[in-house]
Motif scaffolding. Structure first.
Motif, PDB file in Angstrom:
ATOM      1  N   LEU A 136      15.446  55.787  75.763  1.00  0.00           N
ATOM      2  CA  LEU A 136      16.872  55.930  76.026  1.00  0.00           C
ATOM      3  C   LEU A 136      17.677  56.051  74.733  1.00  0.00           C
ATOM      4  O   LEU A 136      18.584  56.884  74.632  1.00  0.00           O
ATOM      5  N   GLU A 137      17.387  55.220  73.746  1.00  0.00           N
ATOM      6  CA  GLU A 137      18.147  55.247  72.504  1.00  0.00           C
ATOM      7  C   GLU A 137      17.988  56.576  71.782  1.00  0.00           C
ATOM      8  O   GLU A 137      18.958  57.122  71.224  1.00  0.00           O
ATOM      9  N   MET A 138      16.775  57.142  71.805  1.00  0.00           N
ATOM     10  CA  MET A 138      16.554  58.442  71.163  1.00  0.00           C
ATOM     11  C   MET A 138      17.323  59.552  71.880  1.00  0.00           C
ATOM     12  O   MET A 138      17.852  60.463  71.240  1.00  0.00           O
ATOM     13  N   CYS A 139      17.379  59.461  73.208  1.00  0.00           N
ATOM     14  CA  CYS A 139      18.137  60.468  73.969  1.00  0.00           C
ATOM     15  C   CYS A 139      19.607  60.459  73.570  1.00  0.00           C
ATOM     16  O   CYS A 139      20.239  61.513  73.436  1.00  0.00           O
ATOM     17  N   VAL A 140      20.143  59.262  73.385  1.00  0.00           N
ATOM     18  CA  VAL A 140      21.546  59.160  72.980  1.00  0.00           C
ATOM     19  C   VAL A 140      21.745  59.744  71.579  1.00  0.00           C
ATOM     20  O   VAL A 140      22.731  60.431  71.309  1.00  0.00           O
ATOM     21  N   VAL A 159      20.868  69.213  76.480  1.00  0.00           N
ATOM     22  CA  VAL A 159      21.862  68.217  76.890  1.00  0.00           C
ATOM     23  C   VAL A 159      21.565  67.708  78.292  1.00  0.00           C
ATOM     24  O   VAL A 159      21.546  66.489  78.531  1.00  0.00           O
ATOM     25  N   SER A 160      21.346  68.596  79.227  1.00  0.00           N
ATOM     26  CA  SER A 160      21.123  68.179  80.617  1.00  0.00           C
ATOM     27  C   SER A 160      19.856  67.339  80.755  1.00  0.00           C
ATOM     28  O   SER A 160      19.820  66.357  81.503  1.00  0.00           O
ATOM     29  N   ARG A 161      18.811  67.701  80.009  1.00  0.00           N
ATOM     30  CA  ARG A 161      17.571  66.924  80.086  1.00  0.00           C
ATOM     31  C   ARG A 161      17.739  65.535  79.477  1.00  0.00           C
ATOM     32  O   ARG A 161      17.199  64.548  79.993  1.00  0.00           O
ATOM     33  N   CYS A 162      18.499  65.450  78.391  1.00  0.00           N
ATOM     34  CA  CYS A 162      18.763  64.134  77.793  1.00  0.00           C
ATOM     35  C   CYS A 162      19.611  63.267  78.722  1.00  0.00           C
ATOM     36  O   CYS A 162      19.370  62.063  78.867  1.00  0.00           O
ATOM     37  N   GLY A 200      21.103  43.061  80.441  1.00  0.00           N
ATOM     38  CA  GLY A 200      20.088  44.098  80.372  1.00  0.00           C
ATOM     39  C   GLY A 200      20.632  45.503  80.238  1.00  0.00           C
ATOM     40  O   GLY A 200      19.854  46.448  80.104  1.00  0.00           O
ATOM     41  N   ASP A 201      21.939  45.683  80.273  1.00  0.00           N
ATOM     42  CA  ASP A 201      22.531  47.014  80.131  1.00  0.00           C
ATOM     43  C   ASP A 201      22.694  47.334  78.647  1.00  0.00           C
ATOM     44  O   ASP A 201      23.802  47.407  78.123  1.00  0.00           O
ATOM     45  N   ARG A 202      21.573  47.557  77.989  1.00  0.00           N
ATOM     46  CA  ARG A 202      21.611  47.824  76.557  1.00  0.00           C
ATOM     47  C   ARG A 202      22.223  49.177  76.241  1.00  0.00           C
ATOM     48  O   ARG A 202      22.725  49.407  75.146  1.00  0.00           O
ATOM     49  N   TRP A 203      22.180  50.076  77.210  1.00  0.00           N
ATOM     50  CA  TRP A 203      22.697  51.426  76.995  1.00  0.00           C
ATOM     51  C   TRP A 203      24.217  51.460  76.881  1.00  0.00           C
ATOM     52  O   TRP A 203      24.783  52.456  76.418  1.00  0.00           O
ATOM     53  N   ILE A 204      24.896  50.398  77.303  1.00  0.00           N
ATOM     54  CA  ILE A 204      26.363  50.392  77.280  1.00  0.00           C
ATOM     55  C   ILE A 204      26.881  50.604  75.861  1.00  0.00           C
ATOM     56  O   ILE A 204      27.782  51.420  75.621  1.00  0.00           O
ATOM     57  N   GLU A 205      26.331  49.871  74.941  1.00  0.00           N
ATOM     58  CA  GLU A 205      26.746  50.008  73.544  1.00  0.00           C
ATOM     59  C   GLU A 205      26.281  51.340  72.963  1.00  0.00           C
ATOM     60  O   GLU A 205      26.995  51.944  72.143  1.00  0.00           O
ATOM     61  N   ASP A 206      25.115  51.813  73.366  1.00  0.00           N
ATOM     62  CA  ASP A 206      24.588  53.076  72.824  1.00  0.00           C
ATOM     63  C   ASP A 206      25.483  54.258  73.183  1.00  0.00           C
ATOM     64  O   ASP A 206      25.705  55.158  72.362  1.00  0.00           O
TER      65      ASP A 206
END
Length: 599
Positions: A136-140, A159-162, A200-206
């Motif tokens: 997930l972090e690499m996609c961002v 973009v769409s795949r990420c 667990g929502d680590r993606w929020i900050e990313d």
């Protein structure tokens, strides 16, 4: 430094970098121009990997082309340098920071398997599929790099795949976390361990680092994947705080306006998915940045649906409109209040009785009305201090709630008293119109005592206060002298002290309470005598003034009625602790007739 100068700087640095690794013992036979910069290279390594450069060289074979300009090359000179290194067989590392550039530049230069096996485009795509899309972090990070590669990154579906990968990973992490919190209780039943909000929502900050248009697409994909509304709301709050707290200038104002409008469009439909304080903050920004009317109305509707959990600070929205004289945006609060009063229970979960009860199919619950009425009384008291606030707007907010919303009018009376004190030049007719909104049957003993001595109130309101205090006194005294087997007669709207009906207590507590109340009412009776003396003095002055305006007949009748109120003076000379029921009944009728004649 503008964008063109930055490109020139990058081109020069790339030229210097290329001079370090190109063949120095073989003279260059082709010059590549990228974004104003030139790089001297060799035809053979380039045409062996790049189909685009091969075609350009073949088209000018007769003229022996020595210079090629690559227009609109994605990624600029930096991307071409990496592609050239690949053509020369020089090793370099593919990372999330350059893989999107490599995909775009290899597609632009046609460095595909069609022209050469094991080409650059294949390596970049393999890195995306095997590494980036699984993290997930690499996609961002790749999405962030794609901001400067549009529309090429869109055309290649990077973009769409990420975005799909981010949404899928976020949903999978939430599901995995939910299963990890399951455990068996002592009774053998499976239950969920209570978690911290958005744990667990680590993606929020990313996600807070990507551009708003890409962020919008990510959140939309997450909604389709079924990510929890609370997690979506937490991400929106975090993103807004990162963007809207930056310094505002003429350039960033337009960007912040776009951010606010986009976040409003992304708000979850579920109630309480975001804090109400955040909704108010968005509303302030929407008003200040002059966002679309649809955005502001949507926020007002959302706030109105949960107004019962708002605070006074939330409602104090500064007035940002040019030429507006009032300190606060009263019109916006009025529309929010109307939304609250007209909301439909069917829009929400009817199983949650704490949110709405079945008082009526198109109205909020009584508990919510009570909270909002207290909140609005505090708000009215705050805006009443504004000398530029028009009476019509004050009354509009005061009347927006239904009559049964206020069970006690102490706060409402306080707000009106502050308005009268601030606006000393108000006309008598407007003063009467304002005070008619107060139900003096619903004020406490303390507020009634204050109103009886309040010189800012019109005479009609003061007489009403005295009348209802008389009713209160008679009811209390009747209760104190009634046998325990007989129930006292209560007026349907009488309040004792705090506004609670005495019938709500047990008989023993009720009797003890009324005895204490009786002693307090005797003291109140003394204060009322003093007030009546003041009224008699005012009556003499009124009589003298009315005589001059040929109204002697009216004042003579009024004088006779006021004279009957002197029973206080007679009762005090007798030294009796409790007047008879007959005298109180007669006195109440006298005051009642007095109120009617004055009105």
């Amino acid at each position: 430094m503008d964008k063109h100068q930055q490109q020139l700087s990058l081109a020069k640095s790339s030229t210097q970098s290329c001079n370090e690794w190109i063949f120095r013992d073989v003279p260059s036979d082709i010059t590549i121009e990228v974004n104003g910069g030139t790089i001297a290279l060799h035809k053979f390594p380039l045409v062996s990997r790049s189909g685009r450069i091969r075609k350009l060289v073949e088209e000018h074979r007769d003229s022996d082309i020595s210079r090629v300009e690559l227009m609109n090359l994605p990624g600029g000179a930096k991307s071409f340098e990496l592609a050239a290194k690949f053509c020369y067989g020089i090793n370099f590392e593919i990372t999330p920071l350059n893989v999107a550039q490599l995909c775009c530049v290899s597609d632009y230069l046609e460095m595909t398997e069609e022209f050469s096996k094991d080409n650059l485009h294949l390596h970049a795509e393999q890195y995306l599929e095997s590494i980036v899309y699984k993290n997930l972090e690499m996609c961002v990070e790749v999405l962030q790099q794609c901001e400067n590669l549009l529309p090429h990154a869109n055309e290649l579906n990077i973009v769409s795949r990420c975005i799909d990968a981010v949404a899928s990973k976020a949903c999978a992490e939430k599901i995995a976390l939910s299963f990890s919190r399951l455990e068996y209780s002592s009774s053998g039943r499976l239950h969920t361990i209570r978690q911290a909000k958005c744990e667990g929502d680590r993606w929020i900050e990313d996600l807070s680092v990507i551009r708003i248009d890409l962020y919008q697409r990510v959140i939309t994909a997450m909604k389709c994947r079924g990510v929890r509304p609370e997690s979506i709301g937490a991400s929106l709050v975090n993103y807004a705080q990162k963007v809207l707290t930056k310094k505002v200038d003429l350039v960033s104002t337009g960007h912040q306006k776009l951010v606010v409008e986009t976040i409003i469009s992304l708000l979850p439909v579920e109630r309480l998915a975001v804090p109400i304080s955040f909704l108010f903050e968005l509303l302030r920004n929407a008003v200040m940045l002059d966002c679309t009317i649809a955005c502001r109305l949507d926020l007002e509707r959302r706030i109105g649906s949960q107004l019962d959990i708002a605070t006074l600070d939330d409602l104090l929205i500064p007035s940002f409109r040019h030429g507006c004289e009032t300190l606060f945006d009263v019109d916006t609060v009025y529309r929010i209040l109307v939304n609250f009063s007209q909301q439909d229970d069917g829009e929400y979960d009817m199983d949650d009785v704490s949110i709405f009860e079945s008082d009526s199919p198109h109205s909020p619950s009584q508990s919510a009305l009570l909270k909002v009425s207290k909140l609005m009384d505090d708000y009215l008291a705050e805006i009443a201090l504004d000398v530029n606030l028009k009476l019509s707007k004050f009354i509009a907010i005061a009347e927006a709630l239904p009559a049964h919303a206020r069970t006690i009018h102490d706060g409402f009376y306080r707000a009106i008293d502050i308005y009268l004190k601030t606006h000393k030049g108000i006309l008598d007719a407007d003063k009467k119109r304002l005070c008619k909104l107060i139900d003096f049957q619903k004020v406490s003993q303390e507020a009634g005592a204050h109103a009886a001595l309040n010189e800012r109130l019109p005479i009609q309101s003061v007489v009403q206060v005295l009348y209802f205090e008389q009713l209160r006194l008679r009811n209390a005294l009747c209760c104190s002298h009634t046998d325990g087997n007989h129930k006292p007669v209560h007026h349907q709207s009488w309040r004792i002290s705090s506004g609670a009906l005495s019938a709500a207590m047990s008989p023993r507590d009720n009797y003890a309470f009324l005895r204490r109340e009786n002693r307090e009412l005797k003291l109140e009776l003394t204060r009322l005598r003093m007030r009546l003396n003041d009224l008699e003095k005012e009556h003499v002055c009124m009589k003298r003034d009315m005589a001059k305006s040929h109204s002697h007949k009216f004042m003579s009748s009024f004088s006779k009625k006021i004279a009957k109120l002197r029973f206080f003076r007679h009762s005090s000379s007798r030294g009796s602790s409790s007047p008879s029921r007959q005298s109180y009944r007669a006195d109440s009728k006298v005051i009642e007739r007095t109120c009617a004649s004055i009105e």
